[in-house]
Design a protein around this motif. Sequence first.
Motif, PDB file in Angstrom:
ATOM      1  N   ASN A   3      15.255  31.438  63.128  1.00 19.93           N
ATOM      2  CA  ASN A   3      14.930  32.860  63.187  1.00 19.93           C
ATOM      3  C   ASN A   3      15.072  33.353  64.621  1.00 19.93           C
ATOM      4  OD1 ASN A   3      13.819  33.991  60.505  1.00 19.93           O
ATOM      5  ND2 ASN A   3      12.817  31.990  60.659  1.00 19.93           N
ATOM      6  N   TRP A   4      15.343  34.637  64.761  1.00 21.23           N
ATOM      7  CA  TRP A   4      15.521  35.240  66.084  1.00 21.23           C
ATOM      8  C   TRP A   4      14.274  36.030  66.468  1.00 21.23           C
ATOM      9  CZ3 TRP A   4      19.521  33.353  63.569  1.00 21.23           C
ATOM     10  CH2 TRP A   4      20.650  32.938  64.289  1.00 21.23           C
ATOM     11  N   LEU A   5      13.961  36.037  67.768  1.00 21.65           N
ATOM     12  CA  LEU A   5      12.924  36.877  68.344  1.00 21.65           C
ATOM     13  C   LEU A   5      13.561  37.774  69.391  1.00 21.65           C
ATOM     14  CD1 LEU A   5      10.036  34.278  68.860  1.00 21.65           C
ATOM     15  CD2 LEU A   5      10.096  36.121  67.160  1.00 21.65           C
ATOM     16  N   GLN A   6      13.258  39.072  69.340  1.00 19.23           N
ATOM     17  CA  GLN A   6      13.820  40.020  70.292  1.00 19.23           C
ATOM     18  C   GLN A   6      12.936  40.107  71.525  1.00 19.23           C
ATOM     19  OE1 GLN A   6      15.143  43.673  68.579  1.00 19.23           O
ATOM     20  NE2 GLN A   6      15.576  44.659  70.544  1.00 19.23           N
ATOM     21  N   ALA A   7      13.560  40.073  72.697  1.00 20.62           N
ATOM     22  CA  ALA A   7      12.851  40.115  73.978  1.00 20.62           C
ATOM     23  C   ALA A   7      12.868  41.537  74.526  1.00 20.62           C
ATOM     24  CB  ALA A   7      13.496  39.158  74.975  1.00 20.62           C
ATOM     25  N   VAL A   8      11.671  42.079  74.793  1.00 22.18           N
ATOM     26  CA  VAL A   8      11.512  43.450  75.268  1.00 22.18           C
ATOM     27  C   VAL A   8      10.693  43.420  76.566  1.00 22.18           C
ATOM     28  CG1 VAL A   8      10.573  45.734  74.730  1.00 22.18           C
ATOM     29  CG2 VAL A   8      11.570  44.331  72.904  1.00 22.18           C
ATOM     30  N   GLY A  57       8.744  24.123  78.618  1.00 21.76           N
ATOM     31  CA  GLY A  57       7.344  24.051  78.218  1.00 21.76           C
ATOM     32  C   GLY A  57       7.118  23.501  76.821  1.00 21.76           C
ATOM     33  N   GLY A  58       8.101  23.729  75.934  1.00 24.42           N
ATOM     34  CA  GLY A  58       7.974  23.257  74.566  1.00 24.42           C
ATOM     35  C   GLY A  58       6.954  24.004  73.738  1.00 24.42           C
ATOM     36  N   GLN A  59       6.477  25.152  74.257  1.00 22.75           N
ATOM     37  CA  GLN A  59       5.432  25.913  73.583  1.00 22.75           C
ATOM     38  C   GLN A  59       6.028  26.788  72.484  1.00 22.75           C
ATOM     39  OE1 GLN A  59       2.157  25.657  74.148  1.00 22.75           O
ATOM     40  NE2 GLN A  59       1.653  27.162  72.559  1.00 22.75           N
ATOM     41  N   ALA A  60       5.359  26.834  71.346  1.00 24.75           N
ATOM     42  CA  ALA A  60       5.811  27.672  70.237  1.00 24.75           C
ATOM     43  C   ALA A  60       5.925  29.124  70.672  1.00 24.75           C
ATOM     44  CB  ALA A  60       4.847  27.549  69.066  1.00 24.75           C
ATOM     45  N   ALA A  61       6.912  29.810  70.141  1.00 24.10           N
ATOM     46  CA  ALA A  61       7.099  31.238  70.397  1.00 24.10           C
ATOM     47  C   ALA A  61       7.135  31.954  69.059  1.00 24.10           C
ATOM     48  CB  ALA A  61       8.386  31.479  71.169  1.00 24.10           C
ATOM     49  N   ILE A  62       6.277  32.956  68.933  1.00 28.40           N
ATOM     50  CA  ILE A  62       6.155  33.714  67.698  1.00 28.40           C
ATOM     51  C   ILE A  62       6.102  35.199  68.048  1.00 28.40           C
ATOM     52  CG2 ILE A  62       4.937  31.840  66.508  1.00 28.40           C
ATOM     53  CD1 ILE A  62       2.312  33.312  67.068  1.00 28.40           C
ATOM     54  N   PRO A  63       6.249  36.087  67.052  1.00 26.40           N
ATOM     55  CA  PRO A  63       6.075  37.508  67.356  1.00 26.40           C
ATOM     56  C   PRO A  63       4.735  37.759  68.025  1.00 26.40           C
ATOM     57  CG  PRO A  63       7.014  37.241  65.172  1.00 26.40           C
ATOM     58  CD  PRO A  63       6.644  35.866  65.643  1.00 26.40           C
ATOM     59  N   GLY A  64       4.763  38.429  69.183  1.00 22.70           N
ATOM     60  CA  GLY A  64       3.557  38.671  69.958  1.00 22.70           C
ATOM     61  C   GLY A  64       3.429  37.774  71.170  1.00 22.70           C
ATOM     62  N   LEU A  66       7.993  39.162  72.981  1.00 23.82           N
ATOM     63  CA  LEU A  66       8.840  38.696  71.886  1.00 23.82           C
ATOM     64  C   LEU A  66       8.342  39.290  70.573  1.00 23.82           C
ATOM     65  CD1 LEU A  66       9.264  34.932  72.840  1.00 23.82           C
ATOM     66  CD2 LEU A  66      10.635  36.913  73.550  1.00 23.82           C
ATOM     67  N   CYS A  67       9.266  39.872  69.829  1.00 28.03           N
ATOM     68  CA  CYS A  67       8.897  40.534  68.580  1.00 28.03           C
ATOM     69  C   CYS A  67       9.977  40.303  67.526  1.00 28.03           C
ATOM     70  CB  CYS A  67       8.701  42.033  68.806  1.00 28.03           C
ATOM     71  SG  CYS A  67      10.173  42.895  69.410  1.00 28.03           S
ATOM     72  N   VAL A  68       9.666  40.708  66.309  1.00 28.56           N
ATOM     73  CA  VAL A  68      10.655  40.651  65.235  1.00 28.56           C
ATOM     74  C   VAL A  68      11.809  41.588  65.605  1.00 28.56           C
ATOM     75  CG1 VAL A  68      11.075  41.144  62.796  1.00 28.56           C
ATOM     76  CG2 VAL A  68       8.903  40.118  63.506  1.00 28.56           C
ATOM     77  N   PRO A  69      13.054  41.128  65.516  1.00 27.58           N
ATOM     78  CA  PRO A  69      14.184  41.990  65.913  1.00 27.58           C
ATOM     79  C   PRO A  69      14.229  43.279  65.105  1.00 27.58           C
ATOM     80  CG  PRO A  69      14.891  39.707  65.717  1.00 27.58           C
ATOM     81  CD  PRO A  69      13.499  39.776  65.160  1.00 27.58           C
ATOM     82  N   TYR A  70      14.531  44.385  65.812  1.00 25.15           N
ATOM     83  CA  TYR A  70      14.555  45.700  65.164  1.00 25.15           C
ATOM     84  C   TYR A  70      15.789  46.527  65.511  1.00 25.15           C
ATOM     85  CZ  TYR A  70      13.002  47.172  69.796  1.00 25.15           C
ATOM     86  OH  TYR A  70      12.936  47.383  71.149  1.00 25.15           O
ATOM     87  N   SER A  71      16.660  46.023  66.380  1.00 20.44           N
ATOM     88  CA  SER A  71      17.739  46.856  66.925  1.00 20.44           C
ATOM     89  C   SER A  71      19.037  46.816  66.137  1.00 20.44           C
ATOM     90  CB  SER A  71      18.031  46.444  68.375  1.00 20.44           C
ATOM     91  OG  SER A  71      16.916  46.716  69.199  1.00 20.44           O
ATOM     92  N   TRP A  72      19.147  45.959  65.153  1.00 24.29           N
ATOM     93  CA  TRP A  72      20.420  45.773  64.454  1.00 24.29           C
ATOM     94  C   TRP A  72      20.201  45.894  62.953  1.00 24.29           C
ATOM     95  CZ3 TRP A  72      18.349  42.562  68.137  1.00 24.29           C
ATOM     96  CH2 TRP A  72      18.978  42.577  69.398  1.00 24.29           C
ATOM     97  N   HIS A  73      21.202  46.402  62.266  1.00 21.41           N
ATOM     98  CA  HIS A  73      21.196  46.441  60.798  1.00 21.41           C
ATOM     99  C   HIS A  73      19.918  47.046  60.233  1.00 21.41           C
ATOM    100  CE1 HIS A  73      24.644  43.522  59.660  1.00 21.41           C
ATOM    101  NE2 HIS A  73      24.830  43.960  60.889  1.00 21.41           N
TER     102      HIS A  73
END
Length: 203
Positions: free
Chosen positions: A160-165, A110-117, A138-145
Amino acid sequence: MTTLAPESKAPSPLHKAIARHALSVFGGKPLVQAYHHDEIQTLSIDLLEVDDSPDDGLVSYSTLGLFEAELRHDDGQAMQTRIELCAEMPDDLDLWGNVLATAAFTLLRGGQAAIPGSVLPGCVAEYYPDTTVPHLYLCVPYSWHGGEFPRFEQDGVLVNWLQAVPISEAELALVERQGHEALEDALLEHEPDIYDLERDSVC
């Protein structure tokens, strides 16, 4: 649908550096698998998988190669950062790599931007049809460090990484109706078991 390929294509030095960066966050012994799109043979994505991370019985995942795509906002402007996806799920959910690969393919095609939310519809249900949480949030990663997943920067490339929930239909509707902050508030209030693909919705 995605299929597991017998081996990955030869990675570039930048690809290897991003893999090392993700591994430095996850810790443990790495396994890199290549996933191919069932219908588009030229479309593939590598996944880094680390057992017993961030805790025993869990598997940490990171896409490797999504960063190569220049994703764009609705106005046509390219994102200022490239992204990779990450997740953590129990080791008995042995199709979760396919789920995350499908999410990556959705963005690549799709080429669509992915951001938190952002939400990627239907990725979970494709492999777990009885799930009550068919979509990926997709959210800001929270599970590590302690909630920190440092960005990667090298040779002018910022990643940057986005966490998938996994989230429910009602939770998706909440995001669409009130914004992603409303969903995150509800998740913090109810503290659902995000590893349970048949959990009750928080709204």
